[in-house]
Design a protein around this motif. Structure first.
Motif, short mmCIF file in Angstrom:
data_model
loop_
_atom_site.label_atom_id
_atom_site.label_comp_id
_atom_site.label_asym_id
_atom_site.label_seq_id
_atom_site.Cartn_x
_atom_site.Cartn_y
_atom_site.Cartn_z
N PHE A 132 -8.73 0.93 2.07
CA PHE A 132 -8.05 2.00 2.78
C PHE A 132 -8.83 3.28 2.56
CE2 PHE A 132 -6.14 1.43 -1.37
CZ PHE A 132 -6.08 2.71 -1.89
N PHE A 135 -0.37 12.93 -7.60
CA PHE A 135 -1.02 13.87 -6.68
C PHE A 135 -0.22 15.15 -6.54
CE2 PHE A 135 -2.28 9.66 -4.61
CZ PHE A 135 -3.22 9.44 -5.58
N LYS A 185 -9.87 5.39 -0.96
CA LYS A 185 -9.59 4.48 -2.05
C LYS A 185 -10.31 4.87 -3.35
CE LYS A 185 -10.68 -0.27 -3.24
NZ LYS A 185 -10.65 -1.65 -2.80
N ARG A 186 -11.58 5.28 -3.22
CA ARG A 186 -12.32 5.60 -4.43
C ARG A 186 -11.75 6.84 -5.10
NH1 ARG A 186 -18.63 4.87 -3.84
NH2 ARG A 186 -18.33 4.32 -6.00
N LEU A 212 2.15 6.94 -6.60
CA LEU A 212 1.08 7.80 -7.12
C LEU A 212 1.26 9.24 -6.66
CD1 LEU A 212 -2.05 5.49 -6.81
CD2 LEU A 212 -0.80 6.10 -8.86
N VAL A 264 -8.57 7.77 -4.99
CA VAL A 264 -7.33 7.35 -5.63
C VAL A 264 -7.66 6.63 -6.93
CG1 VAL A 264 -5.34 5.81 -5.42
CG2 VAL A 264 -6.07 7.20 -3.47
N LEU A 296 0.84 -1.19 0.00
CA LEU A 296 0.00 0.00 0.00
C LEU A 296 0.88 1.24 0.00
CD1 LEU A 296 -2.93 0.87 0.08
CD2 LEU A 296 -2.83 0.86 2.57
#
Lengths: 289, 276, 371
Positions: free
Chosen positions: B91, A35, B94-95, A30, B97, A23
């Motif tokens: 987590f 981001f 999540k949606r 990412l 991301v 994770l």
């Protein structure tokens, strides 16, 4: 959308340490590549204050660039929508020789570098191009003018809607259309009242993707545009010029507009995906055979 | 003849829609593309060969294909991890991301270009930490790879994700009950199932990266022989009114792109066969 | 309205879907097209509907050439997977055929409303009018599909495997309901099925098809009791098969010797005989004159009111299946391992002359019925 995994599956998942590590890796990757750039656009745009920001986006050149960008979207999206529906109808509802070749041809613009997409129009319509002398006689200007920009935008967005509709209409088959015809409906009525309502979400999805690409296209448009401020600059080209003139805050201000649009497009896209996935579930209940 | 080439159907509109489709494709795509070929071969074969194998052109191929390959490889590795995490773990956020993974599809490449350049330049938000390590990203070939990673990021994630979602949990449970460990299950059960999707994602990312222009030109530095990608070379030939040279190099790129397109089609057919 | 099918041919590429089909369907009948997958029955139905065009041949409705286009034929077609319009309510689905009529022939809104409610009443699903198809069960969807087809007052009703996608219990209910509905409406109806029980129970006439040809046309009794070809024998109901030879008016099948005057001219021709399991008597003692075969009972299964026995012929090891009533079974006091003598009551002999008459039951796969 990803289905939630029940807790009982503990035997088929990784140890907690590895899970956190994976994770972590995913989120760091990412963050660095997605981001952070996203946040940076707005940070850089507003760094010199809201005054500079507003001045940059209300600059006449910026406004004309926005207009031209909207104009190319207004041509590319409807044209490719009609094309996408026609292509999907022919491909999904009929069996004919050479179908897979046709599908590959539709995908072709995806594989062509945008720069080359611009180049081929220069070779066709440019001053030294194939049709150049004739166009000059008629006093028609395509390259370094608005028509060239529109054409280049249409080229790079050709496949978007067709690609969404073809698999969707293939999966839907022809039974509902046949049922309508047997009930006495004409071809047009069948299309408007049966086919179109069935593909509306796929169509919207394709339109959204097509819009995103059309408003952001850079390479192809850059080659055919000639970069004439106030005349042939789209918003992405305007950003390039500002950036190269070291007007960073103004460049990022314009970039933030496009980024906002991109975020809106992502939101619509996610909503459509969510809507269609919740809609699909109950309808598959009775299909046991 | 028509009756032999297509199976008759009661639905109307075949001639109209197919005719429109072919006409549109010819006008917008095929005839203009043919122009590149006709222009490129106005000269003799040896002259053509000379143009497309000039040292500066060869250097641009090396850079374009090398950087694209590396970017696609990085995305294959990390894309698999991202897809895995999105499908299997829960987590917060999540949606969000999941939705943002598609950002590179929606964000104009010029915006990506100026943003990544600003972030990775030596006084930028990320660049300032890399500088003490001796890593210069912006205005070097490394910067090209960074830009290409960004624009081709969604491909592997989006091709692998649905396949991972469709994997049956029972298969893994069966493997567990037969005594397989977690790593063995991944290596022997899951990986073979997602391999076609991974390869497809890699090829899609690679194909997208070799044609990319908008994001790269800002971050690359654009030095001939060092950091000049092939699309940029085409543009600079065009700006010097060397239409011949631009068309010739384009034809090489087009042929490679067509081969990749065919490869993608074959890969997708293969993975469809695998998954029924 | 009667349907007259004359000399129909249809091929898909190299696959012959229909070969010289001639069929008359009298007005008001309910006819089943029965056959295995890929036998051409669905293709035939789609050609009648105008959804497919034949390569050769004619379709006459009431003696007149049927119109070219499906939408002018006034047929009602019920699809196997219902083909309900997913984005319309049940009400709108049924009203569709009326709403798309040309303005001059279109009924008024009140008439449409009345018609739809009348049909919903007929299928006893009035309360479902505002629902969407995805909210209905399979059986409900099929009834809506039928109501939709009936709304345009078709001259002919065509149903493609109408109960194929339903579970056994619903299927049984619906087919009785279909029969009752047909008796009320008397619309000439043709339905396609691969289920012999369905065809036997519901239809007035059965058309048995195989490999694109019609094997037999007849009432359910006729096709069951007097199958015209080995294929029909094998396809309808269970059978026992005996191999042997025909010679000068006699047929010898293992230990059996039978008179077969119709094969007077046959000289040592290979023959096969079919016997239904319920057309066999089991004797304790052999009869004179080679009319019985010795066999041992290997298995007894009790199936509700029937008993099924599996026997192994002691001479050549062939398996024979016998069905009898429970009373009979109790009276005979049969047990596993008993030696008995098999005596066929009805037996039908076919000579192995032509290739097509001896085709054994193939494994029907491929050639999806949907073509």
């Amino acid at each position: 959308m990803s289905a939630p995994i029940p807790k009982t599956l503990s035997t088929t998942t990784e140890p907690p340490l590895i899970r956190s590590a994976l994770l972590g890796v995913a989120l760091i990757f990412l963050s660095l590549f997605l981001f952070l750039p996203l946040v940076a656009v707005f940070y850089e745009a507003l760094r010199k204050g809201i005054g500079v920001y507003l001045a940059a986006i209300s600059d006449p050149y910026a406004l004309s660039a926005i207009q031209l960008t909207l104009l190319s979207v207004a041509f590319a999206v409807p044209l490719n929508m009609v094309f996408g529906i026609a292509a999907a109808w022919a491909i999904a509802k009929f069996e004919f020789w050479g179908k897979s070749v046709l599908i590959t041809l539709i995908d072709l613009p995806f594989a062509v570098s945008p720069v080359i997409a611009g180049l081929i129009y220069v070779l066709l319509f440019g001053a030294q191009g194939w049709l150049g002398p004739w166009l000059a006689e008629q006093n028609i200007k395509i390259i370094f003018a608005v028509p060239g920009i529109v054409l280049a935008t249409v080229f790079v967005t050709v496949p978007f809607i067709a690609r969404e509709l073809i698999p969707l209409m293939q999966a839907q088959g022809t039974e509902e259309e046949e049922a309508a015809l047997v009930l006495g409906a004409s071809g047009w009525i069948t299309f408007w009242r049966i086919t179109l309502p069935n593909i509306k979400w796929g169509l919207m999805y394709g339109v959204v993707l097509c819009t995103a690409r059309a408003m952001g296209e850079f390479g192809a448009v850059s080659v055919v545009s000639g970069h004439i401020r106030g005349l042939t600059n789209t918003l992405p080209l305007h950003i390039e010029i500002l950036y190269n003139e070291y007007q960073f805050a103004a460049a990022f201000a314009c970039a933030s507009l496009l980024t906002l649009l991109a975020l809106v497009i992502l939101a619509i896209k996610t909503l459509i995906e969510h809507y269609t996935s919740t809609q699909r579930q109950p309808s598959s209940a009775g299909e046991t055979a | 003849m028509m009756s032999r080439l297509r199976q008759p159907s009661v639905l109307p509109g075949f001639g109209l829609t197919l005719g429109f489709t072919l006409g549109y494709l010819c006008l917008i795509v095929l005839i203009p593309l043919a122009m590149a070929f006709s222009k490129a071969f106005e000269v003799s074969w040896s002259e053509f060969w000379g143009i497309v194998t000039a040292p500066r052109v060869l250097a641009s191929y090396r850079l374009t294909f090398g950087a694209s390959f590396l970017a696609a490889a990085v995305n294959t590795g990390f894309g698999l991890v991202v897809a895995w995490v999105l499908v299997r773990y829960r987590f917060p956020g999540k949606r969000l991301v999941d939705a943002l993974v598609d950002l590179p599809f929606a964000l104009p490449t010029a915006v990506a270009g100026i943003t990544l350049t600003t972030l990775y330049s030596s006084n930028g938000l990320i660049g300032q930490f890399l500088k003490p390590l001796g890593l210069k990203v912006a205005f070097t070939p490394l910067g090209i790879i960074v830009a290409l990673i960004f624009i081709s990021l969604p491909f592997v994630v989006r091709t692998v994700q649905p396949v991972l979602e469709d994997l049956e949990h029972e298969v893994e449970e069966a493997a567990t009950s037969l005594g397989a460990g977690r790593w063995q299950i991944f290596y022997r059960i899951i990986f073979p199932a997602i391999r076609p999707a991974l390869l497809t994602g890699f090829t899609l990312a690679f194909a997208r990266a070799i044609g990319e222009y908008g994001s790269v030109i800002f971050i690359a530095g654009n030095l001939p022989m060092v950091s000049e990608i092939t699309p940029l070379l085409i543009v600079s030939k065009l700006e010097q009114y060397d239409y011949q040279g631009a068309a010739a190099v384009s034809v090489v790129m087009l042929i490679i792109s067509f081969i990749l397109l065919l490869l993608i089609n074959l890969l997708q057919r293969w993975s469809r066969l695998r998954h029924g | 309205m009667s349907i007259d099918i004359q000399g129909l041919h249809k091929r898909f590429g190299n696959f012959v879907a229909l070969e010289n089909i001639n069929l008359e369907i009298p007005a008001g009948q309910l006819v089943a097209l029965l056959g295995p997958s890929g036998c051409g029955k669905t293709t035939l139905l789609r050609i009648i509907a105008g959804l497919e065009t034949a390569d050769e041949g004619n379709i006459l409705f009431d003696g007149e050439q049927a119109s070219q286009h499906a939408r002018d034929r006034r047929v009602g077609f019920v699809f196997q997977h219902y083909a309900l319009f997913q984005h319309m309510t049940v009400f709108e689905n049924i009203a569709f055929g009326l709403r798309v009529r040309p303005r001059s022939r279109r009924p008024s809104e009140t008439q449409i409303r009345a018609k739809v409610h009348e049909l919903l009443g007929l299928i006893q699903l009035e309360w479902l009018a505002p629902r969407y198809p995805s909210q209905l069960s399979g059986g409900q969807r099929q009834r809506i599909a039928l109501a939709r087809a009936l709304a345009v007052e078709p001259h002919v009703l065509l149903l493609d495997e109408p109960f194929g996608a339903l579970d056994t219990k619903v299927r049984k209910e619906l087919r009785r309901w279909l029969r009752r509905l047909h008796d009320e409406l008397h619309v000439t109806s043709v339905f396609v099925t691969h289920d012999q029980e369905e065809a036997l129970e519901v239809s007035d006439q059965i058309v048995v098809m195989n490999h694109g040809r019609i094997e037999q046309i007849g009432t359910p009794e006729e096709v069951y009791d007097a199958p015209a070809t080995p294929f029909v024998y094998q396809f309808l109901g269970n059978i026992n098969l005996f191999h042997g030879r025909a010679h000068s008016g006699w047929v010898r099948l293992g230990g059996l010797r039978l008179q077969a005057p119709e094969y007077q001219d046959a000289q040592h021709v290979p023959a096969m005989a079919y016997v239904r399991p319920h057309d066999i008597d089991l004797l304790r003692e052999p009869e004179d004159g080679d009319t019985t075969i010795p066999a041992r009972i290997t298995r007894i299964s009790i199936l509700g009111s029937l008993v099924r026995l599996e026997l192994l012929q002691t001479e050549d090891g062939e398996i024979t299946e016998v069905e009898m009533t429970r009373e009979r079974f109790a009276a005979d006091q049969l047990k596993t391992g008993d030696l008995v003598f098999v005596k066929p009551r009805h037996l039908r002999v076919f000579l192995q002359e032509e290739e097509n008459q001896t085709t054994p039951l193939p494994h029907w796969q491929g050639h999806g019925d949907g073509i």
